[in-house]
Design a protein around this motif. Structure first.
Motif, PDB file in Angstrom:
ATOM      1  N   ASP A 146       4.422  13.913 -21.876  1.00 21.14           N
ATOM      2  CA  ASP A 146       5.145  14.866 -22.707  1.00 21.14           C
ATOM      3  C   ASP A 146       6.371  14.210 -23.349  1.00 21.14           C
ATOM      4  O   ASP A 146       6.716  14.516 -24.497  1.00 21.14           O
ATOM      5  CB  ASP A 146       5.578  16.072 -21.877  1.00 21.14           C
ATOM      6  CG  ASP A 146       4.399  16.951 -21.464  1.00 21.14           C
ATOM      7  OD1 ASP A 146       3.328  16.803 -22.081  1.00 21.14           O
ATOM      8  OD2 ASP A 146       4.554  17.767 -20.531  1.00 21.14           O
TER       9      ASP A 146
ATOM     10  N   GLU B 211       6.734  15.557 -17.541  1.00 18.60           N
ATOM     11  CA  GLU B 211       5.534  14.714 -17.595  1.00 18.60           C
ATOM     12  C   GLU B 211       5.798  13.534 -18.532  1.00 18.60           C
ATOM     13  O   GLU B 211       6.286  13.714 -19.644  1.00 18.60           O
ATOM     14  CB  GLU B 211       4.347  15.510 -18.119  1.00 18.60           C
ATOM     15  CG  GLU B 211       3.769  16.506 -17.133  1.00 18.60           C
ATOM     16  CD  GLU B 211       2.754  15.874 -16.192  1.00 18.60           C
ATOM     17  OE1 GLU B 211       2.655  14.633 -16.170  1.00 18.60           O
ATOM     18  OE2 GLU B 211       2.075  16.631 -15.482  1.00 18.60           O
TER      19      GLU B 211
ATOM     20  N   GLU C  85       9.577  29.915 -26.169  1.00 14.61           N
ATOM     21  CA  GLU C  85       8.623  29.735 -25.078  1.00 14.61           C
ATOM     22  C   GLU C  85       8.610  28.260 -24.692  1.00 14.61           C
ATOM     23  O   GLU C  85       8.578  27.385 -25.548  1.00 14.61           O
ATOM     24  CB  GLU C  85       7.230  30.194 -25.513  1.00 14.61           C
ATOM     25  CG  GLU C  85       7.132  31.699 -25.746  1.00 14.61           C
ATOM     26  CD  GLU C  85       5.729  32.112 -26.155  1.00 14.61           C
ATOM     27  OE1 GLU C  85       4.867  31.210 -26.284  1.00 14.61           O
ATOM     28  OE2 GLU C  85       5.499  33.319 -26.346  1.00 14.61           O
ATOM     29  N   MET C  86       8.622  28.002 -23.400  1.00 14.21           N
ATOM     30  CA  MET C  86       8.805  26.637 -22.933  1.00 14.21           C
ATOM     31  C   MET C  86       7.556  26.084 -22.254  1.00 14.21           C
ATOM     32  O   MET C  86       6.799  26.826 -21.617  1.00 14.21           O
ATOM     33  CB  MET C  86       9.982  26.575 -21.947  1.00 14.21           C
ATOM     34  CG  MET C  86      11.264  27.244 -22.454  1.00 14.21           C
ATOM     35  SD  MET C  86      11.861  26.584 -24.026  1.00 14.21           S
ATOM     36  CE  MET C  86      12.315  24.930 -23.512  1.00 14.21           C
ATOM     37  N   THR C  87       7.394  24.782 -22.384  1.00 15.58           N
ATOM     38  CA  THR C  87       6.399  24.062 -21.590  1.00 15.58           C
ATOM     39  C   THR C  87       7.066  23.654 -20.286  1.00 15.58           C
ATOM     40  O   THR C  87       8.034  22.878 -20.300  1.00 15.58           O
ATOM     41  CB  THR C  87       5.903  22.806 -22.327  1.00 15.58           C
ATOM     42  OG1 THR C  87       5.317  23.192 -23.569  1.00 15.58           O
ATOM     43  CG2 THR C  87       4.887  22.058 -21.486  1.00 15.58           C
TER      44      THR C  87
ATOM     45  N   GLU D 114       8.424  23.327 -31.931  1.00 18.70           N
ATOM     46  CA  GLU D 114       7.897  24.309 -32.881  1.00 18.70           C
ATOM     47  C   GLU D 114       8.253  23.850 -34.287  1.00 18.70           C
ATOM     48  O   GLU D 114       9.386  24.022 -34.732  1.00 18.70           O
ATOM     49  CB  GLU D 114       8.474  25.704 -32.612  1.00 18.70           C
ATOM     50  CG  GLU D 114       8.016  26.324 -31.301  1.00 18.70           C
ATOM     51  CD  GLU D 114       8.478  27.772 -31.160  1.00 18.70           C
ATOM     52  OE1 GLU D 114       8.736  28.405 -32.210  1.00 18.70           O
ATOM     53  OE2 GLU D 114       8.580  28.242 -30.022  1.00 18.70           O
TER      54      GLU D 114
ATOM     55  N   GLY E  34      12.426  22.956 -18.938  1.00 17.11           N
ATOM     56  CA  GLY E  34      11.254  22.932 -19.798  1.00 17.11           C
ATOM     57  C   GLY E  34      11.582  22.424 -21.186  1.00 17.11           C
ATOM     58  O   GLY E  34      12.738  22.129 -21.513  1.00 17.11           O
ATOM     59  N   TRP E  35      10.559  22.334 -22.030  1.00 20.66           N
ATOM     60  CA  TRP E  35      10.725  21.839 -23.394  1.00 20.66           C
ATOM     61  C   TRP E  35       9.683  22.493 -24.290  1.00 20.66           C
ATOM     62  O   TRP E  35       8.708  23.077 -23.806  1.00 20.66           O
ATOM     63  CB  TRP E  35      10.563  20.312 -23.443  1.00 20.66           C
ATOM     64  CG  TRP E  35       9.153  19.867 -23.144  1.00 20.66           C
ATOM     65  CD1 TRP E  35       8.595  19.703 -21.905  1.00 20.66           C
ATOM     66  CD2 TRP E  35       8.116  19.612 -24.093  1.00 20.66           C
ATOM     67  NE1 TRP E  35       7.284  19.340 -22.013  1.00 20.66           N
ATOM     68  CE2 TRP E  35       6.955  19.269 -23.353  1.00 20.66           C
ATOM     69  CE3 TRP E  35       8.043  19.626 -25.482  1.00 20.66           C
ATOM     70  CZ2 TRP E  35       5.751  18.950 -23.970  1.00 20.66           C
ATOM     71  CZ3 TRP E  35       6.841  19.300 -26.099  1.00 20.66           C
ATOM     72  CH2 TRP E  35       5.720  18.958 -25.347  1.00 20.66           C
ATOM     73  N   ASN E  36       9.905  22.369 -25.596  1.00 20.90           N
ATOM     74  CA  ASN E  36       8.902  22.845 -26.537  1.00 20.90           C
ATOM     75  C   ASN E  36       9.209  22.275 -27.917  1.00 20.90           C
ATOM     76  O   ASN E  36      10.358  21.953 -28.232  1.00 20.90           O
ATOM     77  CB  ASN E  36       8.882  24.374 -26.612  1.00 20.90           C
ATOM     78  CG  ASN E  36       7.598  24.893 -27.261  1.00 20.90           C
ATOM     79  OD1 ASN E  36       6.637  24.143 -27.424  1.00 20.90           O
ATOM     80  ND2 ASN E  36       7.593  26.153 -27.645  1.00 20.90           N
TER      81      ASN E  36
END
Length: 484
Positions: free
Chosen positions: A467, A464, A342-344, A403, A399-401
């Motif tokens: 981010d 961002e 799941e990505m931001t 975990e 996007g990025w994430n």
């Protein structure tokens, strides 16, 4: 196994084939193109051909005769070279992987080819082009035993691993292979290769006479020409699809405690053994056709391989898999890379920058086409909605994430790429911003991991800025972040 050993005599034939591949262009210039050198006696060409053939055969035999290998004193030793004697000693504890493959020639004579690799380089450290399968297995087992004897910690781990059973955790079915091949885009590579090959013979093929004979046929109209082009493309498409199916037939992934063994191939069988501790990351690719269908291809980023063996630089873990099954299979094979992916997303204000970048390159192209090819050049205006759609696709898939110890970066050029990296495997993280990005409080973040002899880079533009700082602080020690 301290006595020097030679390869199977069929290695002479393999050396001849290799030499022909290396000398194919000069050989064709001499053999296939006659009558180019006027005034030269006719017996010269056969003589040159005979000399080339004798040289290739003689050199291949001497290469086989002068090539020996043995294992002693904790090293795999190879001596080779016809005129200049080369000696290569590889310590067992430096060996990363041993790969076994079976080409068409090897399979006919029940032989295999064995590659020994230590790290990414311009070529494999040792290549035994033709040995018996039993000898290859014995070499593999002997080196593993010696490595374990020299490293008590690895010995303990492997004693546990020996008690564990290998299991097939992934197998690509034939219908899935056809879907994979049909949606791979290999037709473009196949077509460009065919065009490049034909272009080498433009002086020999009488195109002018052929086209003159078919002038009446061509004058029948564009419909027939269009149909002819479509049929030709269909033939190329079918051939490209079949070549991919043959290459990846019987694709199987087997997992043990310490290694992943990937085997595939119908005409040429290939088996890659990947030490799990050398895996640097996972790359998920979704092209324009597969993504709407919920399909993806997964690659392993591996700190090994060589330029000579291009496939070892980009190792396919799953040729084709449904995204809904991806999490389950990664958990089964490489649990350290377990993630929901799941990505931001990047902020909405970044969309205008993606569109702007497309128009920055598109406007000069449209202007030139309209100016020089009026009125047909106005058709280039159709590129405008395509550019907007392309920009939106890139914006949507960026996007990025984070975990735990995993960093996930997602971006798109033509295909969507999702790169999953462990913090301990990341070589570097770069955070930069231009003057235009600074005005919107945006920045570009990129991270790289070792992949083959180079690096695999994941990059997301217009994230961002806060981010980017979060990602940077996650990667760097706190003191290092505070001091910057």
């Amino acid at each position: 196994m301290s006595e020097p050993n030679r390869l199977h005599p069929i290695a002479v034939l393999l050396n001849i084939i290799k030499s022909i591949k290396e000398l194919v262009i000069p050989f064709l210039l001499v053999v296939v193109i006659p009558g180019k050198n006027e005034g030269i006696p006719g017996w010269i060409q056969p003589l040159v051909i005979a000399i080339i053939i004798l040289f290739i055969i003689g050199n291949a035999f001497l290469q086989w005769l002068r090539f020996t290998y043995r294992m002693e004193e904790g090293e795999f030793r190879i001596e080779s070279g016809v005129f200049v004697r080369k000696k290569r000693y590889i310590k067992y504890d430096r060996i990363h992987s041993i790969d076994i493959s079976e080409g068409i020639v090897q399979r006919i004579f029940s032989l295999v080819k064995l590659n020994i690799e230590t790290a990414g380089g311009s070529q494999a450290d040792a290549v035994l082009s033709a040995i018996r399968k039993s000898d290859a297995d014995r070499i593999n087992a002997f080196i593993s035993e010696e490595k374990n004897a020299n490293n008590p910690f690895d010995k303990d781990k492997n004693e546990v691993a020996d008690n564990a059973k290998s299991s097939s955790v992934f197998k690509q079915t034939l219908p899935q292979l056809f879907v994979m091949a049909a949606t791979s885009g290999a037709v473009g590579v196949f077509l460009s290769g065919a065009i490049a090959f034909i272009s080498q013979f433009d002086e020999m093929i009488p195109f002018e006479r052929i086209f003159k004979d078919y002038e009446d046929f061509i004058e029948m109209g564009t419909i027939i020409l269009t149909l002819f082009a479509l049929v030709a493309l269909l033939v190329v498409y079918v051939l490209a699809t079949l070549s991919m199916v043959i290459k990846y037939a019987s694709f199987t992934v087997i997992k043990t405690d310490e290694e992943i063994v990937i085997s595939r191939g119908l005409l040429e069988k290939r088996q890659l053994t990947i030490p799990i501790h050398k895996i640097q990351g996972i790359r998920i690719m979704e092209n324009l056709i597969r993504k709407p269908l919920g399909l993806a291809t997964v690659y392993i980023e591996y700190a090994g391989g060589s330029i000579e063996d291009k496939e070892s630089l980009s190792i396919m873990l799953f040729p084709l898999i449904r995204k809904k099954h991806l999490h389950e299979k990664i958990l089964e094979i490489l649990p350290v890379y377990e993630t929901t992916t799941e990505m931001t997303p990047i902020p909405k204000r970044a969309l205008s920058r993606y569109v702007f970048h497309k128009f920055l390159y598109l406007i000069p192209i449209i202007g030139a086409l309209v100016w020089f090819f009026r009125p047909w050049g106005y058709l280039s205006l159709l590129l405008v909605p395509l550019a907007i759609f392309w920009a939106y696709m890139q914006y949507r898939d960026a996007g990025w994430n984070i975990e735990g110890n995993l960093l996930i970066l997602s971006s798109r050029f033509f295909s969507k790429q999702t790169l999953i990296m462990q913090r301990s495997r990341i070589q570097s993280i770069t955070y930069k911003k231009s003057w235009f990005q600074n005005r919107k409080e945006l920045a570009t973040i990129s991270a790289s991991v070792k992949s083959g002899i180079t690096s695999r880079v994941g990059m997301v533009a217009d994230v961002e800025e806060k981010d980017c700082l979060i990602i940077k602080s996650w990667y760097l020690p706190k003191k290092a972040v505070d001091s910057q």
